[in-house]
Design a protein around this motif. Structure first.
Motif, PDB file in Angstrom:
ATOM      1  N   MET A 199      -3.699  17.118 -18.545  1.00 36.45           N
ATOM      2  CA  MET A 199      -4.059  15.734 -18.251  1.00 36.45           C
ATOM      3  C   MET A 199      -3.172  15.106 -17.186  1.00 36.45           C
ATOM      4  N   LYS A 200      -2.082  15.771 -16.826  1.00 40.93           N
ATOM      5  CA  LYS A 200      -1.170  15.154 -15.869  1.00 40.93           C
ATOM      6  C   LYS A 200      -1.845  14.918 -14.528  1.00 40.93           C
ATOM      7  N   ARG A 201      -2.706  15.855 -14.131  1.00 34.60           N
ATOM      8  CA  ARG A 201      -3.372  15.684 -12.849  1.00 34.60           C
ATOM      9  C   ARG A 201      -4.293  14.475 -12.869  1.00 34.60           C
ATOM     10  N   MET A 202      -5.067  14.308 -13.937  1.00 33.93           N
ATOM     11  CA  MET A 202      -5.951  13.160 -14.031  1.00 33.93           C
ATOM     12  C   MET A 202      -5.148  11.870 -14.125  1.00 33.93           C
ATOM     13  N   ARG A 203      -3.955  11.950 -14.709  1.00 29.65           N
ATOM     14  CA  ARG A 203      -3.106  10.759 -14.765  1.00 29.65           C
ATOM     15  C   ARG A 203      -2.678  10.341 -13.366  1.00 29.65           C
ATOM     16  N   TRP A 204      -2.275  11.337 -12.540  1.00 29.37           N
ATOM     17  CA  TRP A 204      -1.940  11.035 -11.142  1.00 29.37           C
ATOM     18  C   TRP A 204      -3.160  10.458 -10.429  1.00 29.37           C
ATOM     19  N   PHE A 205      -4.314  11.058 -10.668  1.00 27.42           N
ATOM     20  CA  PHE A 205      -5.561  10.611 -10.032  1.00 27.42           C
ATOM     21  C   PHE A 205      -5.849   9.156 -10.387  1.00 27.42           C
ATOM     22  N   PHE A 206      -5.745   8.831 -11.675  1.00 28.68           N
ATOM     23  CA  PHE A 206      -6.030   7.477 -12.135  1.00 28.68           C
ATOM     24  C   PHE A 206      -5.011   6.476 -11.605  1.00 28.68           C
ATOM     25  N   LEU A 207      -3.726   6.810 -11.689  1.00 31.13           N
ATOM     26  CA  LEU A 207      -2.682   5.878 -11.263  1.00 31.13           C
ATOM     27  C   LEU A 207      -2.726   5.624  -9.758  1.00 31.13           C
ATOM     28  N   SER A 208      -3.048   6.655  -8.973  1.00 30.58           N
ATOM     29  CA  SER A 208      -3.148   6.476  -7.524  1.00 30.58           C
ATOM     30  C   SER A 208      -4.268   5.509  -7.176  1.00 30.58           C
ATOM     31  N   ASN A 209      -5.400   5.661  -7.839  1.00 29.11           N
ATOM     32  CA  ASN A 209      -6.521   4.755  -7.587  1.00 29.11           C
ATOM     33  C   ASN A 209      -6.222   3.345  -8.084  1.00 29.11           C
ATOM     34  N   LEU A 210      -5.555   3.242  -9.216  1.00 29.85           N
ATOM     35  CA  LEU A 210      -5.197   1.923  -9.737  1.00 29.85           C
ATOM     36  C   LEU A 210      -4.277   1.198  -8.770  1.00 29.85           C
ATOM     37  N   ALA A 211      -3.302   1.920  -8.213  1.00 30.66           N
ATOM     38  CA  ALA A 211      -2.375   1.313  -7.259  1.00 30.66           C
ATOM     39  C   ALA A 211      -3.124   0.773  -6.043  1.00 30.66           C
ATOM     40  N   LEU A 212      -4.125   1.528  -5.574  1.00 31.47           N
ATOM     41  CA  LEU A 212      -4.864   1.082  -4.399  1.00 31.47           C
ATOM     42  C   LEU A 212      -5.681  -0.171  -4.694  1.00 31.47           C
ATOM     43  N   ILE A 213      -6.355  -0.184  -5.852  1.00 37.49           N
ATOM     44  CA  ILE A 213      -7.153  -1.355  -6.204  1.00 37.49           C
ATOM     45  C   ILE A 213      -6.272  -2.592  -6.351  1.00 37.49           C
ATOM     46  N   LEU A 214      -5.108  -2.431  -6.952  1.00 39.69           N
ATOM     47  CA  LEU A 214      -4.174  -3.556  -7.048  1.00 39.69           C
ATOM     48  C   LEU A 214      -3.777  -4.051  -5.658  1.00 39.69           C
ATOM     49  N   LEU A 215      -3.567  -3.117  -4.745  1.00 39.03           N
ATOM     50  CA  LEU A 215      -3.212  -3.480  -3.375  1.00 39.03           C
ATOM     51  C   LEU A 215      -4.363  -4.218  -2.697  1.00 39.03           C
ATOM     52  N   LEU A 216      -5.588  -3.734  -2.919  1.00 45.33           N
ATOM     53  CA  LEU A 216      -6.760  -4.395  -2.332  1.00 45.33           C
ATOM     54  C   LEU A 216      -6.907  -5.830  -2.844  1.00 45.33           C
ATOM     55  N   VAL A 217      -6.715  -5.993  -4.143  1.00 48.57           N
ATOM     56  CA  VAL A 217      -6.867  -7.322  -4.733  1.00 48.57           C
ATOM     57  C   VAL A 217      -5.798  -8.275  -4.198  1.00 48.57           C
ATOM     58  N   VAL A 218      -4.555  -7.790  -4.081  1.00 49.21           N
ATOM     59  CA  VAL A 218      -3.483  -8.631  -3.535  1.00 49.21           C
ATOM     60  C   VAL A 218      -3.789  -9.012  -2.090  1.00 49.21           C
ATOM     61  N   ALA A 219      -4.254  -8.032  -1.294  1.00 48.01           N
ATOM     62  CA  ALA A 219      -4.605  -8.308   0.105  1.00 48.01           C
ATOM     63  C   ALA A 219      -5.748  -9.306   0.179  1.00 48.01           C
ATOM     64  N   TYR A 220      -6.760  -9.129  -0.663  1.00 47.86           N
ATOM     65  CA  TYR A 220      -7.900 -10.046  -0.692  1.00 47.86           C
ATOM     66  C   TYR A 220      -7.443 -11.466  -1.025  1.00 47.86           C
TER      67      TYR A 220
END
Length: 285
Positions: A1-22
């Motif tokens: 599951m570690k790989r999917m955890r990296w996958f999920f956290l990387s996408n979460l970080a980007l969405i948070l960045l998008l929302v802050v930029a927006y």
């Protein structure tokens, strides 16, 4: 599951960045249909790119953690059989032969990875402790992940989910402030959107894992077609009876076994239970 955890956290970080930029740019997607479409295209493009980047990063971390040794020329009969079997199944599936690697573990497992440059890596335990007919079925399972383009499917699915998370987070925070007649200050508005991102990201993670479990069922069926159905069932039964050791938290997604889970945690697992998979294969005999 570690790989999917990296996958999920990387996408979460980007969405948070998008929302802050927006939030700080002050874009208003409600002004016009054209403005909404432009923001939608931009978010979709960035979401797909981030999902692809997260996939590549998680692939690198998994490969680095497992220290798979790539095979070019066989050094013994076992490696010769492995390369020949992968090449044969790749021809049957109509795909280029992937790179083949072996990682040092007594656990019986294997995983596939890659989009443009694919690879299959198997454990020494699978090669030396599993009968060849069953090992061939496991390899067929991994070949089918590559032939069905399951990795690009997961990337695209995650990208679309990212778009949903972004818009639901922005719109839901606006609706909450409107319903309760609260004046959304800059900090309060941002906190509301970030909370919504976390909430909807958890929900979309459950959807992504459900999609991943469906891909596992398809790969089982494909693996049975590339080898023998009885061998595929026997391999899963052997894994089910083995003392469980799932890729020591290194790389569960697209491995043959996945991880054990029960209760609510099962919703967030990338693999269905081995009993479910065996039952479905037997039903189609």
């Amino acid at each position: 599951m570690k790989r999917m955890r990296w996958f999920f956290l990387s996408n979460l970080a980007l969405i948070l960045l998008l929302v802050v930029a927006y939030h700080f740019i002050g874009a208003d997607i409600h002004q016009s249909a054209l403005g909404f479409f432009e923001v939608l295209v931009a978010v979709l493009f960035i979401s797909l790119f981030s999902a692809y980047f997260a996939f590549l990063f998680s692939r690198y971390k998994a490969k680095q953690s497992l220290e798979s040794k790539m095979l070019n020329t066989p050094r013994n009969d076992v490696e010769g059989w492995l390369l020949a079997t992968v090449a044969k199944q790749a021809r049957q599936a109509g795909i280029p032969r992937p790179q083949v690697g072996i990682y040092d573990s007594a656990d019986m497992n294997a995983y596939a990875s890659g989009v443009s440059h694919s690879m299959i890596s198997v454990s020494k335990g699978l090669l030396f402790f599993m009968p060849r007919a069953e090992a061939e079925a496991v390899l067929g399972h991994e070949i089918c992940h590559l032939a069905n383009m399951d990795m690009p499917k997961l990337i695209a699915y995650q990208g679309v989910l990212n778009v949903g998370v972004f818009y639901l987070s922005v719109l839901s925070s606006d609706v909450v402030f409107a319903l309760f007649l609260i004046s959304s200050g800059e900090i309060l508005g941002l906190m509301a959107m970030l909370f919504a991102v976390l909430l909807f990201s958890v929900l979309t993670a459950a959807l992504l894992m459900r999609f991943s479990r469906q891909l596992e069922f398809c790969a089982d069926e494909g693996g049975a077609g590339l080898s023998q159905r009885r061998a595929m069932i026997a391999a899963l039964e052997r894994l089910s009876g083995e003392r469980y050791a799932p890729l020591p938290e290194k790389m569960a997604v697209f491995g043959i076994k996945g991880s054990l889970a029960s209760g609510v945690k099962r919703i967030f697992m990338s693999h269905p239970s081995l009993d479910e998979r065996i039952s479905l294969l037997r039903r189609h005999v």
